[in-house]
Design an enzyme around this catalytic site. Sequence first.
Site, PDB file in Angstrom:
ATOM      1  N   LYS A 223      51.160 -15.271  30.570  1.00 61.60           N
ATOM      2  CA  LYS A 223      50.325 -16.485  30.591  1.00 61.60           C
ATOM      3  C   LYS A 223      51.006 -17.611  29.806  1.00 61.60           C
ATOM      4  O   LYS A 223      50.459 -18.692  29.651  1.00 61.60           O
ATOM      5  CB  LYS A 223      48.953 -16.190  29.984  1.00 61.60           C
ATOM      6  CG  LYS A 223      48.113 -15.178  30.775  1.00 61.60           C
ATOM      7  CD  LYS A 223      46.736 -15.068  30.204  1.00 61.60           C
ATOM      8  CE  LYS A 223      45.990 -13.816  30.607  1.00 61.60           C
ATOM      9  NZ  LYS A 223      45.626 -13.704  32.004  1.00 61.60           N
ATOM     10  N   CYS A 361      37.061 -10.613  35.767  1.00 62.47           N
ATOM     11  CA  CYS A 361      37.092  -9.500  34.791  1.00 62.47           C
ATOM     12  C   CYS A 361      36.144  -9.776  33.622  1.00 62.47           C
ATOM     13  O   CYS A 361      36.473  -9.473  32.463  1.00 62.47           O
ATOM     14  CB  CYS A 361      38.504  -9.234  34.275  1.00 62.47           C
ATOM     15  SG  CYS A 361      39.694  -8.878  35.560  1.00 62.47           S
TER      16      CYS A 361
HETATM   17  N1  C6P Z   1      42.817 -12.692  32.222  1.00 66.90           N
HETATM   18  C1  C6P Z   1      42.351 -14.041  34.154  1.00 66.90           C
HETATM   19  O1  C6P Z   1      42.544 -14.378  35.330  1.00 66.90           O
HETATM   20  P1  C6P Z   1      46.553  -8.959  30.396  1.00 66.90           P
HETATM   21  O2  C6P Z   1      46.135  -8.611  31.801  1.00 66.90           O
HETATM   22  O3  C6P Z   1      46.648  -7.729  29.530  1.00 66.90           O
HETATM   23  O4  C6P Z   1      47.748  -9.823  30.339  1.00 66.90           O
HETATM   24  O5  C6P Z   1      45.384  -9.884  29.797  1.00 66.90           O
HETATM   25  C2  C6P Z   1      44.062  -9.436  29.796  1.00 66.90           C
HETATM   26  C3  C6P Z   1      43.147 -10.493  29.307  1.00 66.90           C
HETATM   27  C4  C6P Z   1      42.530 -10.334  28.083  1.00 66.90           C
HETATM   28  N2  C6P Z   1      41.733 -11.276  27.562  1.00 66.90           N
HETATM   29  C5  C6P Z   1      41.489 -12.414  28.215  1.00 66.90           C
HETATM   30  C6  C6P Z   1      40.612 -13.441  27.583  1.00 66.90           C
HETATM   31  C7  C6P Z   1      42.081 -12.642  29.458  1.00 66.90           C
HETATM   32  O6  C6P Z   1      41.817 -13.779  30.095  1.00 66.90           O
HETATM   33  C8  C6P Z   1      42.920 -11.661  30.028  1.00 66.90           C
HETATM   34  C9  C6P Z   1      43.524 -11.854  31.378  1.00 66.90           C
HETATM   35  C10 C6P Z   1      43.306 -13.059  33.526  1.00 66.90           C
HETATM   36  O7  C6P Z   1      41.427 -14.479  33.494  1.00 66.90           O
HETATM   37  C11 C6P Z   1      43.595 -11.892  34.407  1.00 66.90           C
HETATM   38  S1  C6P Z   1      42.201 -10.846  34.639  1.00 66.90           S
END
Ligand code: C6P
Length: 402
Positions: A223, A361
């Site tokens: 990100k 999510c």
């Molecule tokens: N949110 C979204 O589209 P990872 O997948 O481990 O890099 O990040 C997980 C995660 C944890 N906390 C927050 C607040 C997030 O937004 C995310 C990832 C993405 O909102 C993919 S679901």
Amino acid sequence: MNIYEIRGQFPILSRKIDGKPLVYLDNAATSQTPRCVVETINDMYFNHKSNVHRGVHTISQEATDIMEATREKVRQFINAQSTSEIIFTRGTTEAINLVASSYGDSLYTGDEIILTVMEHHSNIVPWQLLQRNKRLKIHVVPIDNDGNLDMNAYEDLFTENIRFVAVTHVSNVLGTINPVKEIIQIAHRYGVPVLIDGAQAAPHTKIDVQDLDADFYCFSSHKMYGPAGIGVLYGKEKRLSRMVPYQGGGEMIGNVSFEKTTFAELPFKFEAGTPDFVGIAAFGAAIDYINSIGLDNIADQELLLLDAATSQLMEIEGMRIFGTSDNKNGVISFLVGDINSYDMGVLLDKLGIAVRTGHHCAQPLMKRLGVTGTVRASFAFYNTLEEVNAFTQAVARVAKMF
Ligand code: C6P
């Protein structure tokens, strides 16, 4: 900051979708990657591919030096005290799972923890998995109708049974920037450690873990203009040193025998197995890239885009925006009338606009908002006002079709 020059560094931004210029507004899901980061990946494979921390030969030393230089870049990026406090993981999700599993080992049945209703599943489910063995009680901090945490309700939850707090810095749906410094101060008054999920904050705002006094802080490279599969767990040394390892394997040991195994020093105690040293090197390049643009410039541009998009969207009949806090970042979740978020997303895609749809999510938050999903546009500093116009006009056009 010349956005058009910057965009030249991101080849994907020149793509067309169905003959229309791509307008990429799904940056909260993952941001795009500039040439310098991809070139670092190539350079690692072409010139430095060797296992780290294991070889006496030159390229192994080089790969190790590059990986450890990235650890130092991360340390500086979040102002941690020591590189011992920087653990490379696969992402925010793994970082939170590590804490839930390892710190969670010190919790007992009957202990209570605090989460909020706006958490991503990554900061809910690991704690529920822990509940299988420990039968912990989970308290959930509510929000008001603008998407601000109810801080009175939060503080009221503290009793002697509260053992841990885990809160997102920025909501991936509402964009709300939570008052994490205050959240941590309150918890510390009761002697309770706090984990901050910084997945949606670290790409957009300066993080100072010492100023925040965070016990744990987690974020993801993908990100932040870096590669996928790399993340960071920051943890205070005094916390990490008392925690049991998360996984066992190579490089996390001191000495192994069948009678007794000892563990490596921090941070290696939590980095079992061969790490993604190529991705880590590329993440280092992404941090350099962010520093070269400047987090203040990034935040200014994203706020400009947020304000323009919000006022333009508000003119569309039937528009409902979820997340109207005064303190929010470049994320807009919305619905128009009774148009399903998925239908809106598919039609926007036909017009070249990439947004995310659905529950993001964050199903408990969707329940609180009384919807099954939203359309979400999320900005990065390389987006332009022209793209915002194209986006809002496309939403208006789709809204008219229904
Ligand atoms: N949110 C979204 O589209 P990872 O997948 O481990 O890099 O990040 C997980 C995660 C944890 N906390 C927050 C607040 C997030 O937004 C995310 C990832 C993405 O909102 C993919 S679901």
